[in-house]
Design a protein around this motif. Sequence first.
Motif, PDB file in Angstrom:
ATOM      1  N   GLY A  35       0.820  -1.194   0.000  1.00  0.00           N
ATOM      2  CA  GLY A  35       0.000   0.000   0.000  1.00  0.00           C
ATOM      3  C   GLY A  35       0.860   1.253   0.000  1.00  0.00           C
ATOM      4  N   TYR A  76      -1.593   1.604  -5.349  1.00  0.00           N
ATOM      5  CA  TYR A  76      -1.901   0.515  -4.429  1.00  0.00           C
ATOM      6  C   TYR A  76      -2.245   1.069  -3.052  1.00  0.00           C
ATOM      7  CZ  TYR A  76       0.012  -2.637  -7.956  1.00  0.00           C
ATOM      8  OH  TYR A  76       0.237  -3.337  -9.116  1.00  0.00           O
ATOM      9  N   THR A  78      -4.819  -0.112   0.790  1.00  0.00           N
ATOM     10  CA  THR A  78      -5.509  -1.169   1.534  1.00  0.00           C
ATOM     11  C   THR A  78      -6.952  -0.767   1.761  1.00  0.00           C
ATOM     12  OG1 THR A  78      -3.465  -1.803   2.649  1.00  0.00           O
ATOM     13  CG2 THR A  78      -5.515  -2.553   3.636  1.00  0.00           C
ATOM     14  N   ASP A  81      -8.769  -4.684   5.311  1.00  0.00           N
ATOM     15  CA  ASP A  81      -7.515  -5.429   5.444  1.00  0.00           C
ATOM     16  C   ASP A  81      -7.153  -6.129   4.136  1.00  0.00           C
ATOM     17  OD1 ASP A  81      -9.508  -7.297   5.383  1.00  0.00           O
ATOM     18  OD2 ASP A  81      -8.883  -8.396   7.182  1.00  0.00           O
ATOM     19  N   MET A  82      -7.756  -5.661   3.026  1.00  0.00           N
ATOM     20  CA  MET A  82      -7.546  -6.310   1.735  1.00  0.00           C
ATOM     21  C   MET A  82      -6.705  -5.417   0.819  1.00  0.00           C
ATOM     22  SD  MET A  82     -10.439  -7.781  -0.920  1.00  0.00           S
ATOM     23  CE  MET A  82     -11.258  -8.618   0.448  1.00  0.00           C
ATOM     24  N   PRO A  83      -5.647  -5.955   0.187  1.00  0.00           N
ATOM     25  CA  PRO A  83      -4.886  -5.175  -0.797  1.00  0.00           C
ATOM     26  C   PRO A  83      -5.777  -4.761  -1.956  1.00  0.00           C
ATOM     27  CG  PRO A  83      -3.709  -7.176  -0.185  1.00  0.00           C
ATOM     28  CD  PRO A  83      -5.096  -7.313   0.368  1.00  0.00           C
ATOM     29  N   GLN A 123      -4.093 -13.993  -0.943  1.00  0.00           N
ATOM     30  CA  GLN A 123      -2.690 -13.585  -1.030  1.00  0.00           C
ATOM     31  C   GLN A 123      -1.809 -14.779  -0.667  1.00  0.00           C
ATOM     32  OE1 GLN A 123      -3.533 -10.697   1.996  1.00  0.00           O
ATOM     33  NE2 GLN A 123      -5.414 -10.624   0.803  1.00  0.00           N
TER      34      GLN A 123
END
Length: 287
Positions: A35, A76, A78, A81-83, A123
């Motif tokens: 991120g 990029y 977050t 809690d997800m990229p 991931q």
Amino acid sequence: MKMTQTLGATAVALSLAAPAQAIDVGPADYTILPGGTTVGMLYWQHLSSDTLRVDGSDVPGSSFEADIAIMRSLNYFTLGDMPAAFHVVAPFASIDADIGGFGQKTTDGLGDTTLGLTLWPVQPDTPDTGTTLGFSLFATLPTGDYDPARLGIGEGTFTITPQVGVIQGLGNGFYFDGALDVAFQQDHDENGVTHERDPSWQLQTMLRKQWGPGTSMTIGYSGQRGGDQSVGGAKTGLKTHRDQLRLYGTHFLNPTTQIQGMIGKDFNVEGGFEYDSVTQIRLVKVF
């Protein structure tokens, strides 16, 4: 020469003014970056064809040459809690084409801008053998100069393309990269005539060999289907049916600068130009 009887060669030329949208991916494009990272990309692509295939027959005296530049950025971050990553893609083109021995009017310059969002719910714990899974949604906006009587890269309407992408580590430096998407284009009226395109889908698969973090070679395949076009309710004979082989070479010049080359060739096309050669150079800068 067999062509759609109600439209003829003129309608074919008009319909070719709007090429089918495709969200191409390259090797390792679905890699998750930290991120706060921004990636800038600059593409140059050259397309060449001397074969136009409509309703199963070649249209003699037809050729196509295009130089396309693409500016793309990825940011990029977050989401929870997800990229996640936000995409902006802006193409520019110069086109020269003949159909049936007649030179075609073209529209050069800015094409349609694409905005996108990718989320990675899966991931890898160990990238060498783990799985990366991402879901993307792209919206292509009619920002380009569009004229239904000219060949160009503007569509004159909106396209929504969901895509799923995967990277699977196979061990010993080998990776499988894949993507599947479906493009849904909005019907649009031009001078009282309705232009329609059926949904089209694209499957991309790649086998990549990574020599350390900086260099890789990849062989890939792209297959497109669907996308039948209609003008005024009559089929034109044009559609999105293309099989293409690709070979990529990628190298990091330094930790933040990457260069990638790609050559490709169509081997099975129906309802459009068959590209004898596709050449692409991509420069990537990581910030």
